[in-house]
Write a protein that holds these residues in place. Structure first.
Motif, short mmCIF file in Angstrom:
data_model
loop_
_atom_site.label_atom_id
_atom_site.label_comp_id
_atom_site.label_asym_id
_atom_site.label_seq_id
_atom_site.Cartn_x
_atom_site.Cartn_y
_atom_site.Cartn_z
N LYS A 252 49.65 26.22 36.76
CA LYS A 252 50.31 26.88 37.89
C LYS A 252 49.30 27.20 38.99
N SER A 253 49.56 26.72 40.19
CA SER A 253 48.63 26.94 41.29
C SER A 253 48.76 28.35 41.86
N GLN A 254 47.79 28.72 42.68
CA GLN A 254 47.83 30.02 43.35
C GLN A 254 49.06 30.15 44.24
N ILE A 255 49.53 29.04 44.82
CA ILE A 255 50.71 29.10 45.69
C ILE A 255 51.95 29.40 44.85
N GLU A 256 52.05 28.76 43.70
CA GLU A 256 53.18 29.05 42.80
C GLU A 256 53.13 30.49 42.32
N GLU A 257 51.94 30.98 41.98
CA GLU A 257 51.80 32.37 41.55
C GLU A 257 52.25 33.31 42.66
N TYR A 258 51.81 33.03 43.88
CA TYR A 258 52.20 33.87 45.02
C TYR A 258 53.72 33.89 45.17
N ILE A 259 54.33 32.72 45.19
CA ILE A 259 55.78 32.65 45.42
C ILE A 259 56.55 33.33 44.30
N GLU A 260 56.03 33.25 43.08
CA GLU A 260 56.69 33.92 41.96
C GLU A 260 56.66 35.44 42.13
N ARG A 372 39.89 31.49 38.03
CA ARG A 372 39.33 32.44 37.06
C ARG A 372 40.08 33.78 37.12
N GLU A 373 40.46 34.19 38.33
CA GLU A 373 41.23 35.42 38.47
C GLU A 373 42.64 35.23 37.89
N GLN A 374 43.26 34.07 38.15
CA GLN A 374 44.59 33.81 37.57
C GLN A 374 44.54 33.86 36.05
N GLU A 375 43.49 33.26 35.49
CA GLU A 375 43.37 33.24 34.04
C GLU A 375 43.28 34.66 33.49
N SER A 376 42.54 35.53 34.18
CA SER A 376 42.43 36.92 33.73
C SER A 376 43.76 37.64 33.80
N ARG A 377 44.65 37.20 34.72
CA ARG A 377 45.98 37.80 34.85
C ARG A 377 47.00 37.15 33.92
N GLY A 378 46.62 36.04 33.31
CA GLY A 378 47.55 35.32 32.44
C GLY A 378 48.60 34.55 33.21
N THR A 379 48.28 34.13 34.46
CA THR A 379 49.28 33.44 35.27
C THR A 379 48.86 32.03 35.64
N LEU A 380 47.77 31.51 35.07
CA LEU A 380 47.30 30.17 35.40
C LEU A 380 48.18 29.13 34.72
#
Length: 380
Positions: A252-260, A372-380
């Motif tokens: 999951k990309s940062q854009i997908e994380e943002y939109i979610e 790396r930040e996404q992974e720490s949040r469990g959203t990668l």
């Protein structure tokens, strides 16, 4: 305090492909809908060095909302919170969390700007309206853009008050020192799958912008994620809107994380310019602002990649500042971690030393830091 000049300007054309029929003179202000404007104002003052300017609320006759206006250099932000349950502001915060609602654009003629854009297909947000008080008058109008974001056109050549009619001067005892931020360099919008071209065409057709540069998934990708981006600019180059959309990747990309988490399209980040990024970022870090970091190896071959620069590598490495070069010079940039609880909006600090690009050479290092930040949040 530096303020926006109210006089009309005939600015030289930088983006020769843009029609620039409005024209736009600059960013007037950026309004964020937030859960607690008083506390948000304290954050932007304490951490970011913004200065208190104006206030509107119960004391000025408003019954449904409160707004605090802050300024640093030519950057003005307005923080708005609801005073009662229900209504559009509450719905916006419930859906998106704190976030940018309005990108207000400074124009010579707000009525003409409205008519021109609506005639070209923009959806009306605010019909031309004159606001008036003892300091003069301001004409405002507005149109919808991606998600629930809107553009408000502000014509203020006949106004000499503190901000807008209905606001009063706000000058509390606490006025921390600024950190050297000068102006809004660009503002980035995240949109959904296959929507980038739609909104780039909107800015071209409706507002007379032209594309400056585009990046595909070969430019902006890592082992795991990718995105696509195009940068739209008005004629004088004072307004630049990169538009991002997701691209296929293994995770999951940062854009997908943002939109979610933002629950739709919206402003991903503001890029704020400085004349001394080392001093600015050092001050921000001392005030508690957290930045993304890159591995020390990024700096081992930096000068081989970008050539000679004026700055010493030691503070750049210590602060995590990135460097990139184009045909016209180089730039220095750094990105904060999300400044909100939801992993949505962040802020970029940028210093241009002639470069007019957006740091293409840094994309891989930056995106790996974000992952790396996404992974720490469990959203990668």
């Amino acid at each position: 305090m530096s303020t926006l000049d109210n006089t009309s300007l005939q600015l030289p054309k930088e983006n020769l492909e843009a029609e620039d029929f409005l024209p736009l003179l600059g960013t007037d202000y950026v309004e964020l809908y937030v859960g607690n404007a008083k506390q948000s104002a304290h954050y932007y003052m304490s951490a970011w060095g913004f200065q208190p300017v104006a206030y509107a609320g119960l004391e000025t006759g408003l019954k449904d909302r409160v707004s605090y206006v802050l300024q640093q250099g030519k950057i003005r932000i307005m923080l708005t919170s609801p005073l009662k349950p229900g209504g559009d502001i509450n719905k916006h915060i419930d859906s998106h969390g704190d976030g940018v609602k309005t990108i207000a654009l400074w124009v010579d003629d707000a009525t003409k700007s409205y008519k021109e854009t609506v005639a070209r297909g923009a959806e009306s947000y605010l019909v031309p309206k004159t606001l008036q008080d003892d300091s003069g008058k301001v004409v405002v109008s507005g149109i919808h853009t991606y998600g629930e974001t809107v553009h408000v056109f502000v014509e203020r050549k006949d106004y000499h008050g503190v901000f807008l009619p209905g606001f009063k001067d706000w000058s509390p005892h606490y006025q921390p020192k600024d950190v050297g931020l000068k102006y809004v360099d660009h503002m980035v919008g995240n949109v959904g799958w296959n929507e980038m071209n739609k909104w780039c065409e909107f800015y071209a057709k409706v507002m007379g912008f032209a594309q400056l540069v585009s990046f595909d998934d070969k430019d902006i990708s890592t082992e795991y994620t990718a995105l696509m981006s195009k940068v739209m600019s008005n004629g004088n180059g004072r307004i630049k809107f990169p538009i991002n959309e997701p691209a296929d990747g293994r995770k999951k990309s940062q854009i997908e994380e943002y939109i979610e988490f933002y629950n739709g399209a919206g402003v991903q980040h503001m890029a704020l310019a400085t004349d001394n990024i080392i001093e600015t970022v050092g001050s921000l870090r001392d005030r508690g602002v957290e930045f993304l970091t890159v591995p020390p190896s990024y700096y081992e071959e930096l000068l081989d990649r970008v050539g000679e620069i004026d700055e010493d590598l030691v503070p750049l490495r210590e602060l995590g500042i990135l460097v990139d070069r184009d045909e016209e010079g180089y730039l220095l940039q750094i990105f904060t971690k999300p400044i909100l609880d939801r992993p949505t909006m962040f802020i970029e600090i940028i210093q241009r030393k002639g470069a007019k690009s957006f740091g293409k050479g840094n994309f891989k290092a930056l995106f790996e830091a974000i992952e790396r930040e996404q992974e720490s949040r469990g959203t990668l």
